[in-house]
Design a protein around this motif. Structure first.
Motif, mmCIF file in Angstrom:
data_model
loop_
_atom_site.group_PDB
_atom_site.id
_atom_site.type_symbol
_atom_site.label_atom_id
_atom_site.label_comp_id
_atom_site.label_asym_id
_atom_site.label_seq_id
_atom_site.Cartn_x
_atom_site.Cartn_y
_atom_site.Cartn_z
ATOM 1 N N HIS A 30 76.705 83.601 -6.859
ATOM 2 C CA HIS A 30 77.630 84.470 -6.455
ATOM 3 C C HIS A 30 77.784 85.262 -7.632
ATOM 4 C CE1 HIS A 30 79.012 82.127 -3.054
ATOM 5 N NE2 HIS A 30 79.151 80.979 -3.870
ATOM 6 N N ASP A 52 82.004 72.583 -4.521
ATOM 7 C CA ASP A 52 82.916 73.308 -4.451
ATOM 8 C C ASP A 52 83.631 73.414 -5.904
ATOM 9 O OD1 ASP A 52 84.515 70.618 -5.029
ATOM 10 O OD2 ASP A 52 85.862 71.464 -3.775
ATOM 11 N N LEU A 83 87.261 75.084 -6.316
ATOM 12 C CA LEU A 83 87.787 76.197 -5.977
ATOM 13 C C LEU A 83 89.187 76.097 -5.816
ATOM 14 C CD1 LEU A 83 84.922 76.847 -2.974
ATOM 15 C CD2 LEU A 83 85.370 78.206 -5.522
ATOM 16 N N ALA A 87 91.884 78.606 -7.729
ATOM 17 C CA ALA A 87 92.907 79.456 -7.058
ATOM 18 C C ALA A 87 94.453 79.360 -7.591
ATOM 19 C CB ALA A 87 92.943 78.929 -5.437
ATOM 20 N N ASP A 134 87.420 86.012 -8.198
ATOM 21 C CA ASP A 134 87.921 85.554 -7.059
ATOM 22 C C ASP A 134 87.131 86.384 -5.900
ATOM 23 O OD1 ASP A 134 90.060 84.186 -5.359
ATOM 24 O OD2 ASP A 134 90.426 86.423 -4.809
ATOM 25 N N ALA A 135 86.939 87.725 -6.033
ATOM 26 C CA ALA A 135 86.065 88.396 -4.869
ATOM 27 C C ALA A 135 84.732 87.624 -4.661
ATOM 28 C CB ALA A 135 85.812 89.856 -5.374
ATOM 29 N N LEU A 137 83.745 84.665 -5.479
ATOM 30 C CA LEU A 137 83.918 83.068 -4.897
ATOM 31 C C LEU A 137 84.309 83.219 -3.262
ATOM 32 C CD1 LEU A 137 86.149 81.514 -7.509
ATOM 33 C CD2 LEU A 137 83.489 80.998 -7.114
ATOM 34 N N HIS A 138 84.731 84.500 -2.993
ATOM 35 C CA HIS A 138 84.906 84.797 -1.488
ATOM 36 C C HIS A 138 83.910 85.597 -0.864
ATOM 37 C CE1 HIS A 138 88.890 83.207 -2.368
ATOM 38 N NE2 HIS A 138 89.071 82.965 -1.390
ATOM 39 N N LYS A 140 82.440 88.370 -1.591
ATOM 40 C CA LYS A 140 82.656 89.955 -1.783
ATOM 41 C C LYS A 140 81.681 90.580 -3.064
ATOM 42 C CE LYS A 140 87.195 90.078 0.225
ATOM 43 N NZ LYS A 140 88.636 89.904 -0.063
#
Length: 146
Positions: A30, A52, A83, A87, A134-135, A137-138, A140
Motif C-alpha cells: 500500500h 494484518d 491494524l 488504529a 491511515d489512508a 491502510l484503507h 486510499k
C-alpha cells in the motif's frame, strides 16, 4: 519543565535532521501521498503488510521539521503493529495533538509532539503522516490536511 521542553525539541530536531525509515519501500502493498496546502508539506507513505500486521513502513518527501519528525516517529512506532493496534495509536496521537487534555504516560515517545496543540497551524504538519498512513491502510491513494 523547561528541561523537558528542551529535550522534546531536541528529539524533534533529531528526527527531522535524521529521519528514520526515510526511503521508498519496494516492494510495498500500500502507498498514499499526503499534502498539507497550508505549509507545503508533501510526503508519500509506503507500507508492507504481513497479514494484518504492518511489517514495514517508510516515507519520502519534503516538509517542515514537525512534519518530518512526526513521520519519522510514526514509522518507528507503527512497525510491527496490527491494524487494530495502529488504529489505537492513531487515535491516541490525534487526541494528544488536538486537545488540551492531560497527556497520559501510555503514549510514550509521542509526548514530544504534544506541544503542537499550542499552535493550531502546526497540528496539520504533525498529523499529515498519520492521516496518510491511515489512508494507505484503507486503500486510499491520498490524504490532505485542510
Amino acid at each position: 519543565m523547561n528541561d523537558l521542553k528542551n529535550l522534546y525539541q531536541e528529539v524533534i530536531l533529531d528526527h527531522s535532521k535524521h529521519p528514520r525509515h526515510f526511503h521508498a519501500l519496494d516492494p510495498c502493498d500500500h502507498s498514499a501521498t499526503g499534502y498539507n496546502p497550508l505549509c507545503g508539506d508533501n510526503l508519500k507513505i509506503y507500507v508492507r503488510m504481513d497479514g494484518d500486521t504492518i511489517a514495514d513502513v517508510s516515507f519520502v518527501g519534503d516538509g517542515c521539521a514537525i512534519s518530518k519528525a512526526s513521520a519519522s516517529l510514526m514509522t518507528d512506532l507503527a512497525r510491527g503493529k496490527t491494524l487494530a493496534e495502529f488504529a489505537h495509536l492513531y487515535h491516541d496521537f490525534h487526541h494528544i495533538a488536538t486537545t488540551q487534555d492531560p497527556i497520559p504516560d501510555s503514549v510514550g515517545k509521542l509526548k514530544v509532539l504534544a506541544g503542537v496543540r499550542e499552535y493550531p497551524s502546526r497540528v496539520k504538519c504533525a498529523t499529515l503522516a498519520w492521516h496518510t498512513l491511515d489512508a494507505a491502510l484503507h486503500g486510499k491513494n491520498e490524504a490532505k490536511t485542510e
